[in-house]
Design a protein around this motif. Structure first.
Motif, PDB file in Angstrom:
ATOM      1  N   GLY A 246      -0.172  11.541  -6.806  1.00 20.58           N
ATOM      2  CA  GLY A 246      -0.415  10.074  -6.298  1.00 20.58           C
ATOM      3  C   GLY A 246       0.578   9.532  -5.354  1.00 20.58           C
ATOM      4  O   GLY A 246       0.324   8.576  -4.702  1.00 20.58           O
ATOM      5  N   ASP A 247       1.605  10.425  -4.857  1.00 19.56           N
ATOM      6  CA  ASP A 247       2.554  10.017  -3.836  1.00 19.56           C
ATOM      7  C   ASP A 247       1.502   9.661  -2.497  1.00 19.56           C
ATOM      8  O   ASP A 247       0.670  10.457  -2.263  1.00 19.56           O
ATOM      9  CB  ASP A 247       3.272  11.058  -3.296  1.00 19.56           C
ATOM     10  N   THR A 248       1.754   8.538  -1.633  1.00 19.06           N
ATOM     11  CA  THR A 248       1.034   8.203  -0.851  1.00 19.06           C
ATOM     12  C   THR A 248       1.461   8.016   0.452  1.00 19.06           C
ATOM     13  O   THR A 248       2.391   7.333   0.664  1.00 19.06           O
ATOM     14  CB  THR A 248       0.142   6.860  -1.086  1.00 19.06           C
ATOM     15  N   ALA A 249       0.969   8.565   1.539  1.00 17.98           N
ATOM     16  CA  ALA A 249       1.445   8.157   3.097  1.00 17.98           C
ATOM     17  C   ALA A 249       0.691   7.285   3.384  1.00 17.98           C
ATOM     18  O   ALA A 249      -0.491   7.276   3.401  1.00 17.98           O
ATOM     19  CB  ALA A 249       1.388   9.702   3.856  1.00 17.98           C
ATOM     20  N   ASN A 250       1.183   6.258   4.319  1.00 18.95           N
ATOM     21  CA  ASN A 250       0.514   5.154   4.871  1.00 18.95           C
ATOM     22  C   ASN A 250       1.438   4.767   6.039  1.00 18.95           C
ATOM     23  O   ASN A 250       2.596   5.024   5.992  1.00 18.95           O
ATOM     24  CB  ASN A 250       0.168   4.056   3.781  1.00 18.95           C
ATOM     25  N   LYS A 251       0.722   3.741   6.758  1.00 16.31           N
ATOM     26  CA  LYS A 251       1.835   3.279   8.031  1.00 16.31           C
ATOM     27  C   LYS A 251       3.209   3.012   7.608  1.00 16.31           C
ATOM     28  O   LYS A 251       3.356   2.238   6.477  1.00 16.31           O
ATOM     29  CB  LYS A 251       0.937   2.131   8.464  1.00 16.31           C
ATOM     30  N   ILE A 252       3.976   3.024   8.511  1.00 12.36           N
ATOM     31  CA  ILE A 252       5.465   2.885   8.279  1.00 12.36           C
ATOM     32  C   ILE A 252       5.698   1.455   7.910  1.00 12.36           C
ATOM     33  O   ILE A 252       4.926   0.293   8.757  1.00 12.36           O
ATOM     34  CB  ILE A 252       6.318   3.075   9.624  1.00 12.36           C
ATOM     35  N   GLY A 253       6.344   1.313   6.939  1.00 11.40           N
ATOM     36  CA  GLY A 253       6.661  -0.286   6.273  1.00 11.40           C
ATOM     37  C   GLY A 253       5.922  -0.319   4.968  1.00 11.40           C
ATOM     38  O   GLY A 253       6.320  -1.102   4.348  1.00 11.40           O
ATOM     39  N   THR A 254       5.141   0.639   4.518  1.00  9.75           N
ATOM     40  CA  THR A 254       4.071   0.398   3.340  1.00  9.75           C
ATOM     41  C   THR A 254       5.283   0.657   1.981  1.00  9.75           C
ATOM     42  O   THR A 254       5.386   0.002   1.020  1.00  9.75           O
ATOM     43  CB  THR A 254       3.052   1.524   3.324  1.00  9.75           C
ATOM     44  N   TYR A 255       6.072   1.726   2.341  1.00  9.72           N
ATOM     45  CA  TYR A 255       7.160   2.016   1.293  1.00  9.72           C
ATOM     46  C   TYR A 255       7.833   0.796   0.980  1.00  9.72           C
ATOM     47  O   TYR A 255       8.232   0.375  -0.246  1.00  9.72           O
ATOM     48  CB  TYR A 255       7.870   3.249   1.655  1.00  9.72           C
ATOM     49  N   GLY A 256       8.338   0.251   1.907  1.00 11.15           N
ATOM     50  CA  GLY A 256       9.280  -1.153   1.958  1.00 11.15           C
ATOM     51  C   GLY A 256       8.529  -2.212   0.777  1.00 11.15           C
ATOM     52  O   GLY A 256       9.149  -2.782   0.177  1.00 11.15           O
ATOM     53  N   LEU A 257       7.232  -2.333   1.171  1.00 12.58           N
ATOM     54  CA  LEU A 257       6.226  -3.175   0.361  1.00 12.58           C
ATOM     55  C   LEU A 257       6.206  -2.877  -0.953  1.00 12.58           C
ATOM     56  O   LEU A 257       6.439  -3.744  -1.745  1.00 12.58           O
ATOM     57  CB  LEU A 257       5.135  -3.463   1.326  1.00 12.58           C
ATOM     58  N   ALA A 258       6.119  -1.440  -1.126  1.00  9.24           N
ATOM     59  CA  ALA A 258       5.965  -1.159  -2.622  1.00  9.24           C
ATOM     60  C   ALA A 258       7.275  -1.525  -3.348  1.00  9.24           C
ATOM     61  O   ALA A 258       7.238  -1.767  -4.478  1.00  9.24           O
ATOM     62  CB  ALA A 258       5.639   0.451  -2.661  1.00  9.24           C
ATOM     63  N   LEU A 259       8.403  -1.263  -2.619  1.00  5.21           N
ATOM     64  CA  LEU A 259       9.554  -1.663  -3.454  1.00  5.21           C
ATOM     65  C   LEU A 259       9.875  -2.996  -3.565  1.00  5.21           C
ATOM     66  O   LEU A 259      10.330  -3.584  -4.793  1.00  5.21           O
ATOM     67  CB  LEU A 259      10.899  -1.209  -2.701  1.00  5.21           C
ATOM     68  N   LEU A 260       9.274  -3.829  -2.701  1.00  9.34           N
ATOM     69  CA  LEU A 260       9.396  -5.457  -2.841  1.00  9.34           C
ATOM     70  C   LEU A 260       8.640  -5.667  -3.942  1.00  9.34           C
ATOM     71  O   LEU A 260       8.795  -6.694  -4.744  1.00  9.34           O
ATOM     72  CB  LEU A 260       8.865  -6.097  -1.583  1.00  9.34           C
TER      73      LEU A 260
END
Ligand code: MRU
Length: 348
Positions: A246-260
């Protein structure tokens, strides 16, 4: 009351050429260019004239259908060899979105049992057209499932462009917004501009505004403040590759939004078709992350906005660990708390 949607299409098969919406010119110029050769297709993918995982796959499939028209071969074996070489060439265009490799494999495999060159030509063209048609139906289903997760008047944040122009039609993460318009369900979207290539401001803001969706543009650095001050209810994004866990690669910045999303205790959704899953890799650690040219960061258009010779790191994607993903929305259903087991259960 229901509205009829007329969304932009990014790619169309025209028998002797591919008609492509040049996404680099948006939003100021809406221009369809003609791709005539395999090299044209490769260049269009590399330079982001077409971008977004499903749209890249569809364009590449049509690229194979285009190229075979100029094959100078006498036997089916020679034909297969040439098609394989073309597939390898297109596969070298961009590394992260798995839909590219999935679509190319699908087209090449469609002629496994072909016994004549004419049959093979027909099969390749048919398969490419089929991939596009299936993606449109798939995106509608994803949009329908995604919409079921939102309430009237919800405020939803997104990043990059996972819309109609990134797919055959409707999009993935943007599909629920287009469909909400069709069904007269009010939703409010906050689109992150998505530095450095600005897919959020150039493409998502343009696409949603065109379809009459209530969309507000923010810069990426405003995300946390906006979630807090505007009462964002959920975040939804697309995907370029999803590993077996389920780990997901998407546009840079996505990971930060998930943490938020985790910090603000709001759901974080990924919307993606089955073709974006790469079950051959165990986790996101195995996803190749494309690094693009420094100029995307040091320049805005032709204007230099950084000192000469500055060292630059420009990864185009990041990987969100599955533990931060509330659910992955697919055409087969919603995968809550994605893991190896929950993914298998829904996708099989
Ligand atoms: O570099 P891009 O513009 O091709 O990146 C696109 C994305 O990251 C999208 O969110 C993803 O491909 C999903 S498109 C339905």
């Amino acid at each position: 009351m229901t509205h009829t949607l007329t969304l932009p299409r990014s790619v169309e098969w025209k028998e002797t050429f591919i008609s492509l919406l040049d996404q680099q010119l948006l939003p100021n110029t809406v221009e369809y260019i003609k791709l005539h050769t395999l090299q044209d297709v490769w260049d269009a993918i590399v330079t982001l004239k077409v971008r977004g995982a499903p749209a890249i796959g569809i364009t590449a499939a049509f690229g194979l259908a285009l190229s075979l028209q100029n094959y100078d071969v006498q036997t089916i074996e020679e034909f297969k060899k040439k098609l394989h070489a073309d597939k390898e060439f297109l596969a070298s265009s961009r590394p992260t979105a798995v839909n590219l490799f999935w679509a190319l494999e699908r087209v090449v495999n469609s002629i496994n049992n072909a016994i004549s060159i004419n049959e093979a030509k027909t099969l390749v063209i048919h398969e490419a057209i089929q991939i596009q048609a299936e993606d449109e139906a798939t995106c509608y289903r994803i949009g329908d499932y995604a919409l079921s997760l939102f309430n009237k008047h919800d405020r939803v944040m997104t990043i990059c462009n996972a819309g109609s122009i990134a797919t055959a039609y409707y999009g993935t993460a943007l599909a629920p917004f287009h469909i909400s318009k069709e069904r007269d369900i009010p939703l409010k979207v906050f689109a992150c501009e998505t530095r450095p290539v600005l897919q959020g401001s150039r493409l998502t803001a343009w696409e949603l505004q065109k379809s009459g969706v209530d969309v507000t543009l923010i810069t990426d650095s405003m995300a946390a403040h906006t979630i807090k001050t505007k009462g964002i209810n959920a975040i939804i994004v697309g995907a370029d590759r999803i590993a077996a866990n389920g780990d997901t690669a998407n546009k840079i910045g996505t990971y930060g939004l998930a943490l938020l999303a985790k910090a603000f205790n709001i759901p974080f959704y990924v919307a993606a078709p089955k073709s974006t899953f790469d079950l051959s890799i165990a986790s996101g650690a195995e996803i190749p992350i494309e690094e693009r040219s420094a100029k995307e960061i040091t320049h805005i258009g032709d204007v230099q906005v950084a000192p000469d010779n500055i060292s630059v790191y420009n990864p185009a994607f990041d990987v969100t660990p599955s533990e931060f993903i509330t659910a992955i929305i697919t055409e087969h259903g919603i995968i809550h708390s994605p893991s190896v087991d929950t993914i298998k259960l829904v996708l099989n």
